[in-house]
Design a protein around this motif. Structure first.
Motif, PDB file in Angstrom:
ATOM      1  N   LEU A   1       0.817  -1.216   0.000  1.00 17.71           N
ATOM      2  CA  LEU A   1       0.000   0.000   0.000  1.00 17.71           C
ATOM      3  C   LEU A   1       0.849   1.263   0.000  1.00 17.71           C
ATOM      4  N   ALA A   2       2.116   1.144   0.455  1.00 14.18           N
ATOM      5  CA  ALA A   2       2.990   2.311   0.431  1.00 14.18           C
ATOM      6  C   ALA A   2       3.281   2.776  -0.988  1.00 14.18           C
ATOM      7  N   SER A   3       3.048   1.889  -1.971  1.00 13.61           N
ATOM      8  CA  SER A   3       3.256   2.289  -3.362  1.00 13.61           C
ATOM      9  C   SER A   3       2.112   3.141  -3.883  1.00 13.61           C
ATOM     10  N   LEU A   4       1.083   3.348  -3.053  1.00  9.29           N
ATOM     11  CA  LEU A   4      -0.038   4.238  -3.391  1.00  9.29           C
ATOM     12  C   LEU A   4      -0.082   5.337  -2.331  1.00  9.29           C
ATOM     13  N   PRO A   5       0.897   6.243  -2.341  1.00  5.31           N
ATOM     14  CA  PRO A   5       1.008   7.238  -1.257  1.00  5.31           C
ATOM     15  C   PRO A   5      -0.200   8.152  -1.108  1.00  5.31           C
ATOM     16  N   LEU A   6      -0.975   8.322  -2.166  1.00  7.01           N
ATOM     17  CA  LEU A   6      -2.156   9.175  -2.065  1.00  7.01           C
ATOM     18  C   LEU A   6      -3.129   8.646  -1.015  1.00  7.01           C
ATOM     19  N   LEU A   7      -3.149   7.329  -0.803  1.00  6.94           N
ATOM     20  CA  LEU A   7      -4.072   6.738   0.169  1.00  6.94           C
ATOM     21  C   LEU A   7      -3.748   7.140   1.598  1.00  6.94           C
TER      22      LEU A   7
ATOM     23  N   PRO B   1      -5.044  12.612   4.403  1.00  3.98           N
ATOM     24  CA  PRO B   1      -6.341  12.762   5.078  1.00  3.98           C
ATOM     25  C   PRO B   1      -7.397  13.289   4.122  1.00  3.98           C
ATOM     26  N   LEU B   2      -8.623  12.933   4.410  1.00  3.88           N
ATOM     27  CA  LEU B   2      -9.739  13.348   3.567  1.00  3.88           C
ATOM     28  C   LEU B   2      -9.827  14.867   3.461  1.00  3.88           C
ATOM     29  N   SER B   3      -9.484  15.566   4.534  1.00  8.43           N
ATOM     30  CA  SER B   3      -9.600  17.025   4.552  1.00  8.43           C
ATOM     31  C   SER B   3      -8.682  17.710   3.539  1.00  8.43           C
TER      32      SER B   3
ATOM     33  N   GLY C   1     -28.275   1.240  14.220  1.00 11.72           N
ATOM     34  CA  GLY C   1     -26.892   1.170  14.679  1.00 11.72           C
ATOM     35  C   GLY C   1     -25.986   2.086  13.890  1.00 11.72           C
ATOM     36  N   LEU C   2     -25.162   2.854  14.605  1.00 13.34           N
ATOM     37  CA  LEU C   2     -24.243   3.775  13.952  1.00 13.34           C
ATOM     38  C   LEU C   2     -22.795   3.363  14.122  1.00 13.34           C
ATOM     39  N   GLY C   3     -22.496   2.629  15.134  1.00  7.69           N
ATOM     40  CA  GLY C   3     -21.104   2.298  15.420  1.00  7.69           C
ATOM     41  C   GLY C   3     -20.694   0.959  14.858  1.00  7.69           C
ATOM     42  N   PRO C   4     -19.369   0.678  14.846  1.00  7.47           N
ATOM     43  CA  PRO C   4     -18.877  -0.579  14.287  1.00  7.47           C
ATOM     44  C   PRO C   4     -19.315  -1.791  15.089  1.00  7.47           C
ATOM     45  N   GLY C   5     -19.717  -1.601  16.371  1.00  5.76           N
ATOM     46  CA  GLY C   5     -20.145  -2.729  17.176  1.00  5.76           C
ATOM     47  C   GLY C   5     -21.616  -3.039  17.032  1.00  5.76           C
ATOM     48  N   SER C   6     -22.347  -2.260  16.273  1.00  2.99           N
ATOM     49  CA  SER C   6     -23.783  -2.485  16.120  1.00  2.99           C
ATOM     50  C   SER C   6     -24.036  -3.738  15.306  1.00  2.99           C
ATOM     51  N   ARG C   7     -25.087  -4.441  15.665  1.00  2.00           N
ATOM     52  CA  ARG C   7     -25.393  -5.674  14.959  1.00  2.00           C
ATOM     53  C   ARG C   7     -25.897  -5.404  13.548  1.00  2.00           C
ATOM     54  N   HIS C   8     -26.697  -4.375  13.408  1.00  2.00           N
ATOM     55  CA  HIS C   8     -27.242  -4.026  12.085  1.00  2.00           C
ATOM     56  C   HIS C   8     -26.857  -2.581  11.781  1.00  2.00           C
ATOM     57  N   THR C   9     -25.691  -2.392  11.241  1.00  2.00           N
ATOM     58  CA  THR C   9     -25.203  -1.047  10.963  1.00  2.00           C
ATOM     59  C   THR C   9     -25.755  -0.561   9.637  1.00  2.00           C
ATOM     60  N   ARG C  10     -26.557   0.498   9.696  1.00  3.93           N
ATOM     61  CA  ARG C  10     -27.125   1.080   8.482  1.00  3.93           C
ATOM     62  C   ARG C  10     -26.318   2.257   7.994  1.00  3.93           C
ATOM     63  N   VAL C  11     -25.713   2.981   8.933  1.00  4.82           N
ATOM     64  CA  VAL C  11     -25.004   4.192   8.585  1.00  4.82           C
ATOM     65  C   VAL C  11     -23.512   3.983   8.809  1.00  4.82           C
ATOM     66  N   HIS C  12     -22.728   4.269   7.811  1.00  7.18           N
ATOM     67  CA  HIS C  12     -21.278   4.119   7.902  1.00  7.18           C
ATOM     68  C   HIS C  12     -20.665   5.510   7.857  1.00  7.18           C
ATOM     69  N   VAL C  13     -19.727   5.767   8.756  1.00  2.38           N
ATOM     70  CA  VAL C  13     -19.218   7.114   8.941  1.00  2.38           C
ATOM     71  C   VAL C  13     -17.704   7.152   8.831  1.00  2.38           C
ATOM     72  N   CYS C  14     -17.199   8.368   8.699  1.00  4.27           N
ATOM     73  CA  CYS C  14     -15.770   8.640   8.770  1.00  4.27           C
ATOM     74  C   CYS C  14     -15.604  10.080   9.224  1.00  4.27           C
ATOM     75  N   SER C  15     -14.375  10.496   9.463  1.00  2.24           N
ATOM     76  CA  SER C  15     -14.103  11.883   9.817  1.00  2.24           C
ATOM     77  C   SER C  15     -13.191  12.497   8.766  1.00  2.24           C
ATOM     78  N   LYS C  16     -13.058  13.800   8.795  1.00  2.66           N
ATOM     79  CA  LYS C  16     -12.221  14.497   7.823  1.00  2.66           C
ATOM     80  C   LYS C  16     -10.742  14.159   8.005  1.00  2.66           C
ATOM     81  N   GLU C  17     -10.393  13.664   9.180  1.00  2.00           N
ATOM     82  CA  GLU C  17      -8.999  13.320   9.436  1.00  2.00           C
ATOM     83  C   GLU C  17      -8.674  11.882   9.065  1.00  2.00           C
ATOM     84  N   ASP C  18      -9.667  11.086   8.723  1.00  2.00           N
ATOM     85  CA  ASP C  18      -9.398   9.721   8.251  1.00  2.00           C
ATOM     86  C   ASP C  18      -8.673   9.785   6.919  1.00  2.00           C
ATOM     87  N   THR C  19      -7.812   8.807   6.681  1.00  2.00           N
ATOM     88  CA  THR C  19      -7.070   8.774   5.427  1.00  2.00           C
ATOM     89  C   THR C  19      -7.947   8.269   4.288  1.00  2.00           C
ATOM     90  N   LEU C  20      -7.497   8.543   3.080  1.00  2.00           N
ATOM     91  CA  LEU C  20      -8.206   8.038   1.913  1.00  2.00           C
ATOM     92  C   LEU C  20      -8.239   6.520   1.932  1.00  2.00           C
TER      93      LEU C  20
END
Length: 358
Positions: A224-230, A233-235, A299-318
């Motif tokens: 994955l280091a060969s794809l440095p754009l990834l 951060p999203l921001s 469910g909104l979080g990763p521990g929810s049994r039935h997650t309908r909404v998937h989220v990220c933050s502006k500081e998460d990487t591509l």
């Protein structure tokens, strides 16, 4: 011989286990409390980014085919053109999908795809037949309307059905991405032969942008280091929707503080099949909170049994964004503030495909 109304080809799905490091023996030395420094990520700094990563991705797309999107085992749902709309509605809901290829028994071929957008148009059309008194439409009345019949009625009104969008196993992934993007489709069946020919086409699998992303991440898993754009951060990237936009396929549901509660997407129209909520067709009296789901607080979080909404933050990487969108069924991420959960924007599959692939 025609295919059955709802056909399941194969069963199961491919799963990939996490690779765990092999344990080593240190004799009598207790290593349990030894803290090792975290390895710093290897990032290739290239002044030509993002062109460098895009070139690597383009080379990958042109050297791999749609055949690699077909799992060793899987399930494909095909609906018959002569199936009553009500039954088709329930089939999609039960299978947890928003669209499916259509089999035309008269022509012995795959003739199109029915999607959530089609069901919205069908419900709008059927609503006009409901009396002003608000009497619900009976199941018998619903069963009188087949997929074929409604498509023929639409054609008479000058609204021809869209041409079938499909790909073949030997098509490279660049063509798959281009086909999906130009047709603005979320999926296209992978057919063994061209429709209308001497050979009856088999539906081998469904090609989606998320499947292409998953294939990309598998290929570069060890490099994955060969794809440095990834690693960016999203921001810092021109990616996503950060203001109200017309023509979107989903909307976040927020509270008075604009904190995320849920997401309502066009594909959620299939949820109306639960408890036959669609037969009332009195939408002014139905709110999101009173719909067939019963509650907005899914469910909104990763521990929810039935997650309908998937989220990220502006500081998460591509890379994080790509990995989450590569999960089957995930078509968008809501960008939220990590502490307040206040909605800041949205990143969709089509956004990432346009940025990395096109």
């Amino acid at each position: 011989m025609g295919l059955p109304s709802s056909q399941h080809l194969g069963a199961g799905s491919i799963s990939h286990s996490n690779l765990l490091p092999a344990s080593t023996s240190q004799g009598d030395v207790d290593m349990s409390n030894v803290e090792l420094p975290a390895a710093a990520p290897i990032v290739i700094h290239n002044p030509k980014e993002p062109e460098y990563t895009r070139k690597k991705v383009a080379d990958f797309l042109h050297s791999h085919t749609a055949y690699e999107l077909i799992p060793e085992s899987g399930k494909v749902v095909v609906l018959d053109m002569d199936l009553p709309v009500r039954q088709a509605f329930h089939a999609l809901c039960e299978q947890g999908i928003a669209s499916a290829p259509l089999w035309d028994g008269e022509a012995s071929t795959i003739t199109g795809v029915i999607s959530a957008s089609d069901f919205i148009a069908i419900l709008t059309r059927l609503r006009s037949s409901v009396s002003a008194s608000g009497n619900p439409m009976s199941e018998a009345e619903m069963d009188a309307h087949t997929i074929r019949g409604l498509r023929e009625e639409a054609a008479v009104d000058g609204r021809e059905a869209k041409e079938l969008v499909y790909v073949k196993p030997d098509d490279d992934l660049a063509k798959v991405v281009g086909t999906l993007s130009s047709a603005k489709c979320s999926m296209a069946p992978i057919l063994s032969h061209d429709p209308g020919g001497l050979e009856v086409p088999d539906v081998l699998h469904l090609a989606t942008l998320s499947a292409v992303l998953a294939c990309l991440m598998r290929h570069f898993r060890a490099s994955l280091a060969s794809l440095p754009l990834l690693a960016q951060p999203l921001s810092s990237l021109p990616l996503g929707t950060w203001s109200p936009d017309a023509g979107v396929s989903s909307l976040p549901v927020v509270d008075d503080s604009r904190c995320l509660l849920d997401m309502y997407a066009r594909s959620d129209i299939t949820a109306l099949a639960r408890n036959s909520a669609y037969n009332r067709l009195q939408w002014e009296d139905v709110t999101l909170n009173s719909g067939p789901e019963g509650t907005l607080h899914a469910g909104l979080g990763p521990g929810s049994r039935h997650t309908r909404v998937h989220v990220c933050s502006k500081e998460d990487t591509l890379r994080t964004v790509v990995e989450r969108l590569a999960i089957p069924g995930v078509r968008r991420l809501v960008v939220i503030h990590p502490d307040t959960r206040r909605v800041e924007g949205c990143v969709s599959l089509s956004d990432v495909a346009a940025y990395l692939f096109l």
